[in-house]
Design a protein around this motif. Structure first.
Motif, PDB file in Angstrom:
ATOM      1  N   LEU A 189       0.803  -1.222   0.000  1.00  0.00           N
ATOM      2  CA  LEU A 189       0.000   0.000   0.000  1.00  0.00           C
ATOM      3  C   LEU A 189       0.834   1.268   0.000  1.00  0.00           C
ATOM      4  N   ASN A 190       2.151   1.135   0.127  1.00  0.00           N
ATOM      5  CA  ASN A 190       3.018   2.312   0.038  1.00  0.00           C
ATOM      6  C   ASN A 190       3.822   2.327  -1.271  1.00  0.00           C
ATOM      7  N   ALA A 201      -0.009  12.731  -8.065  1.00  0.00           N
ATOM      8  CA  ALA A 201      -0.348  12.783  -6.639  1.00  0.00           C
ATOM      9  C   ALA A 201       0.350  11.661  -5.875  1.00  0.00           C
ATOM     10  N   LEU A 202       0.360  10.468  -6.434  1.00  0.00           N
ATOM     11  CA  LEU A 202       1.025   9.342  -5.774  1.00  0.00           C
ATOM     12  C   LEU A 202       2.537   9.559  -5.695  1.00  0.00           C
ATOM     13  N   TYR A 203       3.086  10.158  -6.738  1.00  0.00           N
ATOM     14  CA  TYR A 203       4.527  10.428  -6.735  1.00  0.00           C
ATOM     15  C   TYR A 203       4.892  11.420  -5.634  1.00  0.00           C
ATOM     16  N   LEU A 204       4.038  12.423  -5.406  1.00  0.00           N
ATOM     17  CA  LEU A 204       4.302  13.406  -4.352  1.00  0.00           C
ATOM     18  C   LEU A 204       4.244  12.772  -2.962  1.00  0.00           C
ATOM     19  N   VAL A 205       3.338  11.805  -2.796  1.00  0.00           N
ATOM     20  CA  VAL A 205       3.195  11.137  -1.494  1.00  0.00           C
ATOM     21  C   VAL A 205       4.266  10.069  -1.310  1.00  0.00           C
ATOM     22  N   PHE A 206       4.543   9.324  -2.384  1.00  0.00           N
ATOM     23  CA  PHE A 206       5.543   8.234  -2.316  1.00  0.00           C
ATOM     24  C   PHE A 206       6.606   8.461  -3.399  1.00  0.00           C
ATOM     25  N   PRO A 207       7.575   9.332  -3.155  1.00  0.00           N
ATOM     26  CA  PRO A 207       8.582   9.659  -4.188  1.00  0.00           C
ATOM     27  C   PRO A 207       9.703   8.623  -4.311  1.00  0.00           C
ATOM     28  N   VAL A 244       3.467   2.537  -7.746  1.00  0.00           N
ATOM     29  CA  VAL A 244       3.149   1.846  -8.999  1.00  0.00           C
ATOM     30  C   VAL A 244       1.966   0.903  -8.790  1.00  0.00           C
ATOM     31  N   PHE A 245       2.007   0.121  -7.723  1.00  0.00           N
ATOM     32  CA  PHE A 245       0.895  -0.773  -7.412  1.00  0.00           C
ATOM     33  C   PHE A 245      -0.395   0.017  -7.202  1.00  0.00           C
ATOM     34  N   LEU A 246      -0.317   1.087  -6.413  1.00  0.00           N
ATOM     35  CA  LEU A 246      -1.504   1.904  -6.138  1.00  0.00           C
ATOM     36  C   LEU A 246      -2.008   2.583  -7.413  1.00  0.00           C
ATOM     37  N   GLY A 247      -1.074   3.113  -8.211  1.00  0.00           N
ATOM     38  CA  GLY A 247      -1.475   3.815  -9.421  1.00  0.00           C
ATOM     39  C   GLY A 247      -2.175   2.903 -10.407  1.00  0.00           C
ATOM     40  N   CYS A 248      -1.621   1.728 -10.620  1.00  0.00           N
ATOM     41  CA  CYS A 248      -2.205   0.786 -11.579  1.00  0.00           C
ATOM     42  C   CYS A 248      -3.555   0.267 -11.095  1.00  0.00           C
TER      43      CYS A 248
END
Length: 319
Positions: free
Chosen positions: A23-24, A76-82, A27-31
């Protein structure tokens, strides 16, 4: 396709990235989230079921919107999990969003993939709105990936491979069904028969026959066809039909379904009723989506009603 199956397909896609189901992991979250995101158009339900039906699988399922969603969600995901490059996150999120509309093209509802250039819903008429075979294949893949991460890519590959085989078999089955119907009902032209997936029966097909002065709707199970409804051919020379086609309900049906039918119920009373039928879905002995245009003695539309469910009170259209 239902949101759960979309999410399961997104999970399977993400395994090819080499990233784990965490969950962190962006790539998994985005897809996964990207594969479900286009159904955000469910918010249209806030303005009623009719508004939802008209907007579902519309703009949010187009190539433009899918790309925009991938850019927004991926960023958005990149900003949270860079922990992963922005480009990598966005690309895999885009694969997730694209998988959503590709799946939705497979059933009879279709999607407006080319919006805003075309409002036509593209459909391949291959599977039901929710297909148990596809859903089970990707559910199994996700379960294997969860308990045996080393097998995640192999299980996902197998799920995609078996799904493609299944869809290929469905396509061949539809062509064979069409040929059988042509033989049974002595049809000479292929465009005289349309074969559609049945609404609740994964191993049955609905069909529409255009022959002579009638249009027949039926279901074929175990290679045995049965006629459910016989309709008169659309009479576009009928003034009542011509006038009804100028109304809001006609515009709605033209946008909503490629398989609609019109019947004029003329009577001795002052009012004429023109019935619209969506021939894609049959349930409880009637078509799922219907509508009525009522014309006064002068042939003018007095009011129009859309029925989103059989045997229930319809929705009065503003006119």
């Amino acid at each position: 396709m239902d949101p759960i199956t979309h999410g399961l397909v997104g999970i399977a896609l993400s395994t090819f990235s080499g990233h784990s189901m965490q969950l962190n992991d962006p790539v998994f979250l985005g897809c996964t989230l990207g594969a479900m995101l286009p159904d955000i158009d469910i918010v249209a339900h806030l303005k009623g079921r009719l508004n939802y039906l008209l907007n579902h699988r519309g703009a949010s399922h187009s190539l433009i919107a899918l790309t925009g969603m991938a850019l927004g969600l991926g960023s958005a995901l990149y900003l949270v999990f860079p922990s992963t490059s922005w480009w990598t996150v966005v690309i895999w999120t885009l694969l997730g969003t694209m998988s959503h509309s590709i799946l939705d093209l497979l059933n009879s509802f279709g999607a407006e993939l080319l919006w805003p250039f075309s409002r036509k819903k593209i459909t391949f008429d291959m599977i039901m709105l929710t297909d148990p075979i596809v859903s089970c294949l990707f559910l199994g893949s996700s379960m294997i990936s969860l308990y045996s991460p080393d097998l995640s890519r192999s299980s996902a590959l197998m799920a995609f491979f078996l799904s493609i085989l299944y869809l290929g078999n469905r396509h061949i089955g539809r062509l064979k069904t069409r040929d059988r119907l042509m033989a049974v009902y002595a049809l000479k032209e292929k465009d005289q028969v349309k074969v559609l997936p049945a609404m609740y029966h994964p191993f049955a097909w609905n069909f529409i026959l255009f022959q002579g002065d009638t249009v027949r709707f039926g279901i074929i199970r175990n290679q045995t066809p049965s006629i459910c409804r016989v309709l008169p051919k659309i009479d576009k020379d009928n003034p009542s039909v011509s006038n009804a086609l100028e109304g809001t309900l006609a515009e709605l049906f033209c946008q909503f379904t490629p398989y609609y039918h019109i019947i004029a119920h003329d009577s001795d009373s002052e009012e004429c009723n023109v019935e619209f039928l969506d021939l894609r879905y049959w349930t409880k002995g009637d078509f799922l989506y219907t509508g009525n245009v009522f014309l006064n003695q002068d042939g003018e539309i007095s009011h129009e009603i859309f029925h989103p469910l059989p045997n229930q009170e319809g929705i009065l259209l503003s006119y």
